[in-house]
Design a protein around this motif. Structure first.
Motif, mmCIF file in Angstrom:
data_model
loop_
_atom_site.group_PDB
_atom_site.id
_atom_site.type_symbol
_atom_site.label_atom_id
_atom_site.label_comp_id
_atom_site.label_asym_id
_atom_site.label_seq_id
_atom_site.Cartn_x
_atom_site.Cartn_y
_atom_site.Cartn_z
ATOM 1 N N SER A 67 0.720 -1.159 -0.091
ATOM 2 C CA SER A 67 0.060 0.016 0.006
ATOM 3 C C SER A 67 0.762 1.286 0.097
ATOM 4 O O SER A 67 1.975 1.260 0.617
ATOM 5 N N ASN A 68 0.385 2.027 -0.860
ATOM 6 C CA ASN A 68 0.934 3.637 -0.263
ATOM 7 C C ASN A 68 0.763 3.908 0.806
ATOM 8 O O ASN A 68 -0.270 3.966 1.621
ATOM 9 N N PHE A 69 2.025 4.491 1.675
ATOM 10 C CA PHE A 69 1.971 4.593 2.942
ATOM 11 C C PHE A 69 1.045 5.652 3.436
ATOM 12 O O PHE A 69 0.376 5.386 4.546
ATOM 13 N N ASN A 70 0.736 6.695 2.847
ATOM 14 C CA ASN A 70 0.009 7.827 3.268
ATOM 15 C C ASN A 70 -1.574 7.366 3.161
ATOM 16 O O ASN A 70 -2.625 7.894 3.468
ATOM 17 N N ASP A 71 -1.644 6.254 2.395
ATOM 18 C CA ASP A 71 -3.131 5.622 1.968
ATOM 19 C C ASP A 71 -3.671 4.777 3.247
ATOM 20 O O ASP A 71 -5.051 4.607 3.167
ATOM 21 N N ILE A 72 -2.695 4.382 4.148
ATOM 22 C CA ILE A 72 -3.069 3.507 5.108
ATOM 23 C C ILE A 72 -4.156 4.130 6.188
ATOM 24 O O ILE A 72 -5.185 3.588 6.444
ATOM 25 N N PRO A 73 -3.780 4.999 6.823
ATOM 26 C CA PRO A 73 -4.484 5.545 7.888
ATOM 27 C C PRO A 73 -6.031 5.805 7.815
ATOM 28 O O PRO A 73 -6.370 6.871 6.620
ATOM 29 N N PHE A 74 -6.873 5.410 8.559
ATOM 30 C CA PHE A 74 -8.377 5.712 8.448
ATOM 31 C C PHE A 74 -8.858 5.493 7.086
ATOM 32 O O PHE A 74 -9.851 6.010 6.648
ATOM 33 N N LYS A 75 -8.381 4.470 6.479
ATOM 34 C CA LYS A 75 -8.969 3.957 5.165
ATOM 35 C C LYS A 75 -10.277 3.807 5.264
ATOM 36 O O LYS A 75 -10.803 2.901 6.035
ATOM 37 N N GLY A 76 -11.256 4.079 4.491
ATOM 38 C CA GLY A 76 -12.566 3.612 4.486
ATOM 39 C C GLY A 76 -13.460 4.550 5.334
ATOM 40 O O GLY A 76 -14.492 4.206 5.343
ATOM 41 N N MET A 77 -12.794 5.393 6.251
ATOM 42 C CA MET A 77 -13.541 6.148 7.047
ATOM 43 C C MET A 77 -13.127 7.622 7.044
ATOM 44 O O MET A 77 -13.489 8.337 7.996
ATOM 45 N N ARG A 78 -12.574 8.119 6.078
ATOM 46 C CA ARG A 78 -11.884 9.682 5.947
ATOM 47 C C ARG A 78 -12.978 10.470 5.913
ATOM 48 O O ARG A 78 -12.781 11.578 6.439
ATOM 49 N N ASN A 79 -14.062 10.036 5.213
ATOM 50 C CA ASN A 79 -15.213 11.339 5.293
ATOM 51 C C ASN A 79 -15.673 11.456 6.607
ATOM 52 O O ASN A 79 -16.075 12.789 6.714
ATOM 53 N N ASN A 80 -16.115 10.306 7.026
ATOM 54 C CA ASN A 80 -16.680 10.499 8.517
ATOM 55 C C ASN A 80 -15.741 11.407 9.534
ATOM 56 O O ASN A 80 -16.252 12.030 10.289
ATOM 57 N N LEU A 81 -14.403 10.921 9.356
ATOM 58 C CA LEU A 81 -13.510 11.498 10.317
ATOM 59 C C LEU A 81 -13.486 13.166 9.840
ATOM 60 O O LEU A 81 -13.309 13.851 10.848
ATOM 61 N N THR A 82 -13.379 13.306 8.738
ATOM 62 C CA THR A 82 -13.416 14.738 8.293
ATOM 63 C C THR A 82 -14.570 15.509 8.918
ATOM 64 O O THR A 82 -14.557 16.614 9.343
ATOM 65 N N ASN A 83 -15.889 15.134 8.891
ATOM 66 C CA ASN A 83 -17.099 15.623 9.496
ATOM 67 C C ASN A 83 -16.867 15.818 10.843
ATOM 68 O O ASN A 83 -17.329 16.872 11.562
ATOM 69 N N ILE A 84 -16.464 14.858 11.550
ATOM 70 C CA ILE A 84 -15.800 14.877 12.937
ATOM 71 C C ILE A 84 -15.181 16.109 13.399
ATOM 72 O O ILE A 84 -15.390 17.012 14.297
ATOM 73 N N LEU A 85 -14.268 16.327 12.752
ATOM 74 C CA LEU A 85 -13.094 17.179 12.999
ATOM 75 C C LEU A 85 -13.625 18.569 12.657
ATOM 76 O O LEU A 85 -13.421 19.473 13.303
ATOM 77 N N ARG A 86 -14.371 18.539 11.613
ATOM 78 C CA ARG A 86 -15.151 19.967 11.275
ATOM 79 C C ARG A 86 -16.249 20.336 12.461
ATOM 80 O O ARG A 86 -16.054 21.496 12.848
ATOM 81 N N LYS A 87 -16.782 19.607 12.956
ATOM 82 C CA LYS A 87 -17.772 19.693 14.101
ATOM 83 C C LYS A 87 -17.046 20.116 15.129
ATOM 84 O O LYS A 87 -17.486 20.979 15.881
ATOM 85 N N LEU A 88 -15.985 19.730 15.390
ATOM 86 C CA LEU A 88 -15.039 20.144 16.497
ATOM 87 C C LEU A 88 -14.335 21.530 16.289
ATOM 88 O O LEU A 88 -13.646 22.095 17.012
ATOM 89 N N ASN A 89 -14.360 22.006 14.942
ATOM 90 C CA ASN A 89 -13.754 23.010 14.664
ATOM 91 C C ASN A 89 -12.158 23.078 14.504
ATOM 92 O O ASN A 89 -11.528 23.969 14.526
ATOM 93 N N LEU A 90 -11.764 21.727 14.306
ATOM 94 C CA LEU A 90 -10.492 21.581 13.943
ATOM 95 C C LEU A 90 -10.024 21.337 12.654
ATOM 96 O O LEU A 90 -8.741 21.347 12.196
ATOM 97 N N LEU A 91 -11.032 21.211 11.539
ATOM 98 C CA LEU A 91 -11.002 21.348 10.216
ATOM 99 C C LEU A 91 -11.831 22.473 9.768
ATOM 100 O O LEU A 91 -13.004 22.614 10.166
#
Length: 251
Positions: A67-91
């Protein structure tokens, strides 16, 4: 200066009998648990924000050596993680988490509480699984907690002074309590803030809904619910962000 591990594959074999196996190939089995030796870190070594999953699941470890190393973390759940961090005002609303998972001078670092990939034996099938109630099981099991303790002592004892917030993925009550008690071993000045957060004078640890499919039915409640347990926990997480030492204008 204390830092988070550098972006890359980490040379740790603390929980393994053999210390010389190549990264991604070593396996250890003990008391119904299996560890695959593939510890990683992504992003800045001196971040303001550290995002920690529990461990790498099937999506992240499937064909990991190719695998491409940067593709490994949170694969398959990045959209949800993005929304979570936006809700916290961290993105910001126009930012996505993919842009932050890179070797850069970003304010973010990424990893998992258990840096290797852990799985639990299903007694009915005798197969090792990385989903279901594995987070709760590890947090209430002697061997599971020993692995967690090893990782905390190895990678989360000496935190960089710039670090202000650690986002923990999973707000299961047992997991929150287990993590807080483990962090207190290496940071004895930690005190509970509320049901999803604890802190010392430097760092605030905040538990949020896990972004994986296993939490799927609870994610909308955490993101947008107005009543119920997950909406309550979201507000506690937001309040903990506000009470932390972080300056969001610098993120």
């Amino acid at each position: 200066m204390n830092t988070i591990p550098l972006h890359g594959k980490l040379p740790c074999a603390l929980c393994f009998t053999s210390k010389n196996q190549p990264w991604g190939e070593g396996i250890s089995e003990n008391d119904g648990w299996r560890l695959e030796n593939n510890p990683c870190s992504w992003g800045a070594s001196n971040p303001s924000i550290l995002i920690l999953g529990f461990s790498k699941g099937n999506n992240q470890t499937n064909n990991i050596l190719k695998s491409n190393f940067n593709d490994i973390p949170f694969k398959g759940m990045r959209n949800n993680l993005t929304n979570i961090l936006r809700k916290l005002n961290l993105l910001k609303d126009n930012e996505i988490i993919d842009e932050k998972i890179c070797e850069s001078k970003s304010e973010f670092s990424f990893g998992s509480l258990i840096r290797c990939s852990i799985s639990k034996k299903d007694l009915s099938t005798q197969k090792f699984i990385k989903s279901g109630d594995i987070i709760k099981s590890a947090a209430t099991d002697k061997t599971g907690m020993l692995i967690i303790n090893n990782c905390v002592k190895q990678f989360l004892k000496n935190l960089p002074p710039k670090l202000k917030i650690v986002i923990m993925l999973s707000n299961d009550d047992n997991y929150v309590e287990a993590c807080m008690n483990t962090f207190k071993i290496v940071h004895p000045d930690i005190k509970k803030i509320n049901d999803v957060a604890y802190a010392n004078n430097q760092v605030t640890f905040i538990h949020v809904i896990h972004p994986s499919g296993a939490s799927g039915k609870h994610i909308p409640d955490w993101l947008n619910g107005t009543t119920g347990k997950q909406a309550y926990k979201r507000e506690l997480a937001i309040n903990a962000i506000k009470s932390s030492n972080i300056n969001l204008s610098n993120i």
